[in-house]
Enzyme design. Structure first.
Site, PDB file in Angstrom:
ATOM      1  N   ASP A 104       0.855  -1.186   0.000  1.00 27.98           N
ATOM      2  CA  ASP A 104       0.000   0.000   0.000  1.00 27.98           C
ATOM      3  C   ASP A 104       0.895   1.242   0.000  1.00 27.98           C
ATOM      4  O   ASP A 104       1.410   1.627  -1.037  1.00 27.98           O
ATOM      5  CB  ASP A 104      -0.912  -0.090   1.227  1.00 27.98           C
ATOM      6  CG  ASP A 104      -2.064   0.899   1.223  1.00 27.98           C
ATOM      7  OD1 ASP A 104      -2.134   1.755   0.330  1.00 27.98           O
ATOM      8  OD2 ASP A 104      -2.885   0.817   2.148  1.00 27.98           O
ATOM      9  N   LYS A 132      -0.994  -1.639  -4.599  1.00 24.36           N
ATOM     10  CA  LYS A 132      -1.789  -0.410  -4.721  1.00 24.36           C
ATOM     11  C   LYS A 132      -0.846   0.767  -4.967  1.00 24.36           C
ATOM     12  O   LYS A 132      -0.580   1.572  -4.085  1.00 24.36           O
ATOM     13  CB  LYS A 132      -2.562  -0.130  -3.433  1.00 24.36           C
ATOM     14  CG  LYS A 132      -3.824  -0.897  -3.234  1.00 24.36           C
ATOM     15  CD  LYS A 132      -4.545  -0.329  -2.012  1.00 24.36           C
ATOM     16  CE  LYS A 132      -5.783  -1.117  -1.685  1.00 24.36           C
ATOM     17  NZ  LYS A 132      -6.450  -0.581  -0.490  1.00 24.36           N
ATOM     18  N   PHE A 158     -10.799  -0.817   0.220  1.00 24.59           N
ATOM     19  CA  PHE A 158     -10.371  -1.632   1.345  1.00 24.59           C
ATOM     20  C   PHE A 158     -10.850  -3.057   1.069  1.00 24.59           C
ATOM     21  O   PHE A 158     -12.048  -3.317   1.005  1.00 24.59           O
ATOM     22  CB  PHE A 158     -10.920  -1.112   2.676  1.00 24.59           C
ATOM     23  CG  PHE A 158     -10.262  -1.802   3.832  1.00 24.59           C
ATOM     24  CD1 PHE A 158      -8.981  -1.446   4.232  1.00 24.59           C
ATOM     25  CD2 PHE A 158     -10.900  -2.839   4.489  1.00 24.59           C
ATOM     26  CE1 PHE A 158      -8.354  -2.115   5.280  1.00 24.59           C
ATOM     27  CE2 PHE A 158     -10.278  -3.508   5.532  1.00 24.59           C
ATOM     28  CZ  PHE A 158      -9.001  -3.145   5.930  1.00 24.59           C
ATOM     29  N   VAL A 159      -9.892  -3.966   0.882  1.00 27.06           N
ATOM     30  CA  VAL A 159     -10.205  -5.328   0.466  1.00 27.06           C
ATOM     31  C   VAL A 159      -9.889  -6.325   1.573  1.00 27.06           C
ATOM     32  O   VAL A 159      -9.009  -6.104   2.408  1.00 27.06           O
ATOM     33  CB  VAL A 159      -9.447  -5.708  -0.821  1.00 27.06           C
ATOM     34  CG1 VAL A 159      -9.915  -4.856  -1.995  1.00 27.06           C
ATOM     35  CG2 VAL A 159      -7.945  -5.606  -0.654  1.00 27.06           C
ATOM     36  N   ARG A 171     -10.307 -13.283   6.810  1.00 30.20           N
ATOM     37  CA  ARG A 171      -9.126 -13.903   6.202  1.00 30.20           C
ATOM     38  C   ARG A 171      -9.476 -15.181   5.447  1.00 30.20           C
ATOM     39  O   ARG A 171      -8.824 -15.534   4.480  1.00 30.20           O
ATOM     40  CB  ARG A 171      -8.088 -14.252   7.269  1.00 30.20           C
ATOM     41  CG  ARG A 171      -7.417 -13.076   7.913  1.00 30.20           C
ATOM     42  CD  ARG A 171      -6.257 -13.545   8.809  1.00 30.20           C
ATOM     43  NE  ARG A 171      -5.812 -12.511   9.705  1.00 30.20           N
ATOM     44  CZ  ARG A 171      -4.984 -11.521   9.379  1.00 30.20           C
ATOM     45  NH1 ARG A 171      -4.548 -11.436   8.144  1.00 30.20           N
ATOM     46  NH2 ARG A 171      -4.615 -10.624  10.265  1.00 30.20           N
TER      47      ARG A 171
END
Length: 185
Positions: A104, A132, A158-159, A171
């Site tokens: 990120d 990302k 947001f994954v 998870r």
């Protein structure tokens, strides 16, 4: 859990195919090394990706884990990652492939790569399931002849799923999905 997902970005089949492709790339680059590379999973998000990845490789390798935290239970990196669990394998003079669930801001990788270089790794590559680049705040440099392997480029959502979580949940989803904002706001 399913009702908390806005939409699926990558299905279980798409993930499986991409992991196989990445393993082929890594095999082409590392199969002829004189000493086995060290696959370093960044706990806890990368555990499923790491397991699937190494099962596709047919050359000698070692596996270890490191825990680097920068999110806590939120959805934004705190910008100051810390290593709370260090690797146990001596990596001096070895090729290390850091296996990450998602890159990120780049803060965690910047910190980890510096840590691994200080421990004497001869090269550091990164294998990120998701990348990302639109959120990158810190540019990290690979060590030696390290390479960057990327599963998918992730849009700025947001994954969760396939090892990635929100507050330690989701998870176990077999796909990657966008978490509905009302769940984490």
């Amino acid at each position: 859990m399913e009702c908390d997902i806005e939409r699926v970005l990558w299905s279980q089949d798409q993930i499986s195919r991409r992991v196989s492709d990445i393993a082929s790339e890594i095999s082409a680059d590392f199969h002829a090394l004189s000493s086995p590379p060290v696959f370093l999973g960044v706990a806890t998000g990368a555990f499923l990706f790491l397991a699937d990845l190494v099962r596709h490789l047919s050359f000698p390798l070692t596996v270890d884990f490191v825990r680097a935290q920068s999110y806590g239970s939120g959805t934004e990196s705190n910008g100051a990652p810390s290593i709370s669990l260090d690797l146990k394998i001596d990596i001096k003079g070895k090729h290390v492939i850091v296996v990450e669930d998602i890159v990120d801001t780049g803060n965690t990788l910047f910190c980890l790569i510096a840590h691994l270089e200080a421990k004497g790794a001869s090269s550091v590559s990164v294998c990120a399931f998701l990348d990302k680049p639109s959120r990158r705040k810190v540019q990290f440099e690979l060590v030696g002849k390290g390479k960057f392997y990327r599963g998918f480029e992730c849009p700025d959502y947001f994954v969760v799923g396939y090892g990635m979580d929100f507050a330690e949940q989701y998870r176990n989803l077999p796909y990657v999905g966008v978490l509905k904002p009302e769940v984490y706001n």
